[in-house]
Design an enzyme around this catalytic site. Structure first.
Site, short mmCIF file in Angstrom:
data_model
loop_
_atom_site.label_atom_id
_atom_site.label_comp_id
_atom_site.label_asym_id
_atom_site.label_seq_id
_atom_site.Cartn_x
_atom_site.Cartn_y
_atom_site.Cartn_z
N ARG A 305 -57.66 16.38 78.89
CA ARG A 305 -56.47 15.56 79.02
C ARG A 305 -56.20 14.72 77.80
O ARG A 305 -55.06 14.45 77.45
CB ARG A 305 -56.60 14.66 80.26
CG ARG A 305 -55.79 15.21 81.37
CD ARG A 305 -55.79 14.35 82.57
NE ARG A 305 -55.94 15.23 83.73
CZ ARG A 305 -56.93 15.17 84.58
NH1 ARG A 305 -57.86 14.27 84.47
NH2 ARG A 305 -56.99 16.02 85.57
N ALA A 306 -57.27 14.31 77.14
CA ALA A 306 -57.12 13.45 75.97
C ALA A 306 -56.28 14.16 74.91
O ALA A 306 -55.34 13.58 74.35
CB ALA A 306 -58.48 13.09 75.41
#
Lengths: 367, 650
Positions: A305-306
């Protein structure tokens, strides 16, 4: 011509543009409006740092949206991929569809009366909220009168295409958090409880605030926030004086104070709307993605997700600056916002992001 | 229409894909538990799977499901309309013959888990409620996804999953880039993206279809069965489900590969999926299982990462490479093996770290501390507190906090009404009631008349956390500094788990002539780090003061949250030499101790008395407090830890 529905307020809220400093926080909030699928933002900081003020102040700069008239969930007439079951049934024939790449709306046959224009809202979720209010429940009146089941929407329905604001998010009851996580992840609220079996779209920008001294946030929930800003009080004496001045001026004459900032607010609002239109055209070089991936690996972030938030934030920033290509400045800003809470913290480690090192890596790279 | 991210478009995660596909080919395998860090496509894959299973649905079980929707209930609409009692099927009915998917399965409430366990064992769902008696078959494959950081699963529950796989983030830059590109493309144009991947998805669907067709004719030979039994035996798996699952998985592997015989090799490959969550001893297998069926895509190098999880296991990354021997080790599965069985409402047993696990008891060493690794694995009992009338929590505004788990007939007045249950109760009795007019309204009639006797109220469940307070003697006796550091270590490890259990930790230190709250009761790791940095030592021993301060703190916590469990850990040699007022230091301390006992605060005394001449004063204190007493010759994090485990174990 449909009227724009504005909430009637007795007293104008504190203007967003009048908040002193807090660039990171303001930027983080703005980026989330430009791209509502950025994943929301968590404001962490001690009390009295304008966190709640800023979020409430957003209300005035939020864009106006088109919604299907009469739809309980405010479905988007221009994008049928997330319509609720009722709209799908009712408007199956309509050509509602946005080809996002082209940023053009294909011709639709919506009559004026079928569309409502209203501003995106900030809806508050109180810490004491109970599950049934959040998720929705049985319409008891209908049940008693008609003897039939009917779904009574809760906050998750109201919040579709809007902003959900949770103050003190770390104090929220576990099971309410679970419900939020689920909806935030899927964009859908699925209810299987209290005799109801129903699902409806629930895509919203999640904005939370918390005071880290009150306790940490569950990692699962923390990860759901796209951006994080650590908010501190102003250090500079001049700035502190300005904060006091402005606050007193506002308290003394809210209408006048707000009026003084009206121009600036309108400009900001337009800038945001322009950025939204520009966003689908923003591009990035392959080296950009490579750089992001490398940084992620070096930092040892959990999952992917980062990376995604990083590039999306950079794109939103580029659009905000009026550019169609992601540049280093965008990456620098995005890094500060999207990464701090993603570092996998080993027990006993401080887990602080080395901003300078990050800045150096980004500045040195070739895009 | 929600365009779900296509299964075929997920990069990497070959093992998860295989495990899911095996289940589609052979549902008798019994599902799969997908365990991994956040953001690793766990839910994405399962939701994507739904498009590939012809005929079989993926029924989603949301976390906040209530019993009535799970097992089914009275159809009150029918009752009102036709005056007839009929069954309104729940999710278990829907899931029969299909997949039941639970995202964040480790967060599922105990009462729901109990129901699932029972149904999974018997294969039948029996409903006895609201005057309704109904039974139907309920056999389904359970798919669960979880993040081990959030807590573990009960071992009986883990056992219900046929297979087990782990996910992890990709470490290769190129793969990460590709993942980003795909996701961005999907978000920009979901419809177009899904169209692009339709062909690939269809390919998989065909493979699955062929596999399913073949499965009926696949046989597992003598060799294969023997191998299965041997492996299960070697792994000391409980019961026989392991080998049965092994064989079924092997058959599915063969079917997928287009063969009609499940060989020994198939069984060994199957073991990597079917055994990890069942074995109690490490096993070594040859060669990695076949990865990715017929997709012709470049396989990403998989690294199975043990995510955060319990702090008492060292992080191990297992490289999966075709050539290496793969060790199927239970050590890598810390998050799961520590889940103890938990009875309903009974105090749970502590989940000890695995006995005889030798060297694995310690965590990675902590820099700056004693050098002793300190880990704590404390699972406090999850006492289900049931709030109801007559037990109004003064601290809560309307006493409606907590999760609604079931309903009951109220005793006296109630405002926390269970609407659905009330309606069902009323629906049964409509025949005997005239259609009433609501007071005042013109000509309106109610379809459903509710009388006071129909009212049902909600039973809510809320987690009660614990407050663990350390009262530490930081006076000038020997080893005070070391003692403080050990306590700090203990606090930090407790806090690292605290978010899971909603526990709080605090520290009171006493020395010279006062007691100081070094760390006020908190759940925040950040705060603990901040306030426990400086640990002053030296001076005399005001034991009574320390105890009193601790007592005040604990009572304060109890006032704020009446449901919490209180624990006090006193670390001292008992040699009190500062009195509370003008009395005898020791007598004052003992008196304070008795007050603590009177309040029913569970406690423990860790006696740090050293030397040849022993006064045994700490022991006296322990008696006064009715607490556990442990003598520590030298203070170490390990010892605090194991004794704490004992304390909480009831």
């Amino acid at each position: 011509m449909n009227e724009v529905n504005e909430a009637q307020r007795e007293r104008p809220g504190y203007p967003f543009c009048a908040i002193v400093g807090q660039q990171a926080m303001k930027e983080g909030l703005i980026l989330n409006i430009i791209n509502p699928w950025l994943g929301g933002i968590l404001l962490r900081g001690e009390k009295g740092t304008a966190k709640s003020t800023a979020v409430r102040a957003l209300a005035d700069v939020l864009p106006v949206q088109r919604r299907i008239a009469g739809c309980r969930f405010g479905c988007d007439p221009d994008d049928d991929s997330f319509w609720c079951a009722e709209c799908q049934a009712r408007y199956a024939g309509k050509e509602g569809g946005r080809d996002r790449k082209q940023a053009q709306v294909r011709p639709t046959d919506w009559a004026e009366t079928e569309i409502v224009r209203s501003r995106m809202q900030v809806i508050n979720l109180p810490v004491s909220a109970t599950e049934d209010r959040v998720v929705g429940t049985l319409d008891i009146e209908y049940a008693l009168k008609e003897g039939k089941k009917k779904f009574e929407p809760g906050i998750l329905a109201e919040v579709n295409r809007n902003i959900l604001y949770v103050d003190e998010v770390n104090l929220l009851d576990d099971h309410v958090v679970d419900v939020l996580l689920d909806a935030a992840a899927m964009g859908v609220n699925s209810i299987e409880r209290e005799g109801i079996s129903y699902s409806h779209p629930s895509r919203f920008v999640l904005i939370g605030t918390m005071n880290p001294e009150e306790g940490d946030l569950r990692p699962q929930l923390l990860d759901r926030f796209g951006l994080v800003v650590d908010v501190y009080g102003e250090e500079d004496v001049e700035a502190r004086v300005e904060v006091i001045k402005r606050r007193l001026a506002y308290e003394g004459d809210p209408v006048g104070f707000a009026a003084a900032y009206r121009e600036e607010q309108a400009t900001l609002s337009r800038k945001i709307a322009a950025a939204q239109r520009l966003l689908p055209q923003v591009t990035y070089s392959p080296q950009c993605l490579r750089l992001i991936a490398e940084i992620a690996v070096q930092l040892g972030v959990d999952g992917h997700r980062a990376d995604l938030t990083f590039i999306k934030a950079a794109m939103a920033h580029a659009a905000y600056m009026g550019r169609t290509k992601v540049e280093k400045a965008d990456l620098l800003t995005a890094a500060r916002l999207a990464l701090p809470h993603r570092l996998r913290r080993k027990p006993f480690e401080e887990g602080v992001l080395d901003q300078d090192a990050l800045d150096r890596i980004i500045s040195a790279a070739t895009l | 229409m929600n365009k779900v991210f296509p299964f075929a478009a997920v990069l990497g995660q070959e093992r998860v894909k295989t495990a899911l596909m095996l289940n589609v080919v052979n549902p008798r395998i019994g599902g799969v538990l997908i365990c991994g860090a956040k953001g690793t496509a766990k839910s994405t894959l399962v939701r994507g799977l739904a498009e590939l299973t012809d005929g079989m649905e993926v029924v989603n079980l949301p976390l906040n499901v209530t019993e009535d929707r799970l097992v089914g209930s009275l159809d009150w609409e029918q009752a009102v309309r036709a005056g007839r009692k009929s069954f309104c099927p729940g999710l278990l009915y829907q899931a029969h013959g299909h997949f039941l998917y639970i995202d964040e399965v480790n967060l599922l409430g105990d009462s729901i888990v109990n129901i699932l366990l029972e149904v999974a064992s018997t294969g039948t769902n029996t409903v006895e409620r609201e005057g309704l008696s109904y039974s139907h078959p309920a056999r389904f494959a359970l798919i669960g996804s979880m993040n081990p950081e959030e807590g573990s699963l009960r071992s009986q529950f883990i056992d219900k999953f046929g297979l087990y796989v782990e996910t992890g983030g990709e470490k290769e830059t190129a793969v990460r880039v590709a993942i980003m590109e795909r996701r961005l493309a999907y978000e920009a144009d979901p419809v177009g993206f899904c169209a692009q991947w339709q062909a690939a998805n269809r390919k998989i669907r065909t493979i699955l279809h062929r596999g399913r067709a073949l499965l009926g004719g696949v046989k597992a030979g003598e060799e294969a069965q023997r191998t299965a039994a041997e492996l299960a035996q070697a792994g000391r798996c409980a019961g026989h489900r392991a080998e049965i699952t092994l064989v079924e998985t092997a058959k599915a592997l063969a079917a997928l590969a287009g063969r009609t015989e499940a060989t020994e090799r198939d069984v060994r490959q199957a073991a990597a999926y079917a055994l990890p969550h069942r074995i109690r001893e490490s096993l070594t297998l040859e060669s990695a299982p076949e990865q990715g069926k017929g997709e012709g895509r470049q396989e990403a190098e998989q690294q199975v990462r043990q995510s955060g999880g319990q702090p008492d296991r060292a992080d191990e990354a297992t490289d999966q490479d075709e050539a290496t021997d793969r060790e199927v080790s239970s050590e890598g599965l810390s998050p799961l093996n520590s889940g103890a069985g938990q009875g309903d409402g009974e105090p749970a047993a502590i989940t000890e770290s695995k006995e005889g696990d030798g060297g694995n008891d310690s965590a990675s060493p902590v820099p700056g501390e004693d050098g002793t690794a300190l880990t704590l694995e404390i699972k406090l009992s999850r006492r289900d507190r049931i709030t109801g009338p007559g037990k109004r929590n003064k601290t809560r505004t309307d006493g409606r906090q907590g999760k609604y788990i079931r309903y009951r007939q109220p005793v006296g007045k109630t405002s926390d009404i269970a609407l659905d249950a009330t309606l069902r109760a009323a629906a049964c009795r409509q025949k005997t009631r005239a259609r009433e007019r609501p007071g005042g309204k013109l000509g309106e009639r109610l379809a459903l008349t509710v009388r006071p006797e129909d009212i049902r109220e909600k039973v809510r469940e809320s987690r009660s956390g614990a407050v663990i307070l350390f009262a530490v003697d930081s006076s000038g006796s020997m080893g005070a500094h070391k003692r403080m550091k050990a306590v700090r270590g203990a606090v930090m490890s407790l806090l690292n788990e605290a978010y899971q259990k909603r526990d709080k930790v605090g520290v009171v230190a006493f020395r010279q002539d006062r007691a100081e709250v070094l760390l006020s009761v908190t759940r925040s790791v950040d705060l603990a780090q901040k306030y426990l940095k400086n640990l002053p030592t030296g001076g005399r021993t005001p034991l009574a003061l320390g105890l009193e301060r601790a007592f005040q703190l604990l009572k304060g916590e109890k006032r704020k949250n009446p449901d919490c469990l209180l624990y006090l850990v006193v670390i001292s040699d008992g040699k009190a030499n500062v009195a509370l007022r003008n009395g005898d230091p020791l007598a004052d301390a003992l008196q304070a101790g008795e007050a603590i006992r009177y309040e029913k605060i569970s406690s423990m005394v860790l006696d740090t008395e050293q030397g040849y001449l022993q006064f045994g004063l700490a022991q006296k204190l322990a008696q006064a407090m009715d607490s556990r007493y442990v003598k520590l010759d030298k203070i170490s994090g390990q010892e605090i830890r194991s004794n704490l485990l004992d304390l909480i174990h009831r």
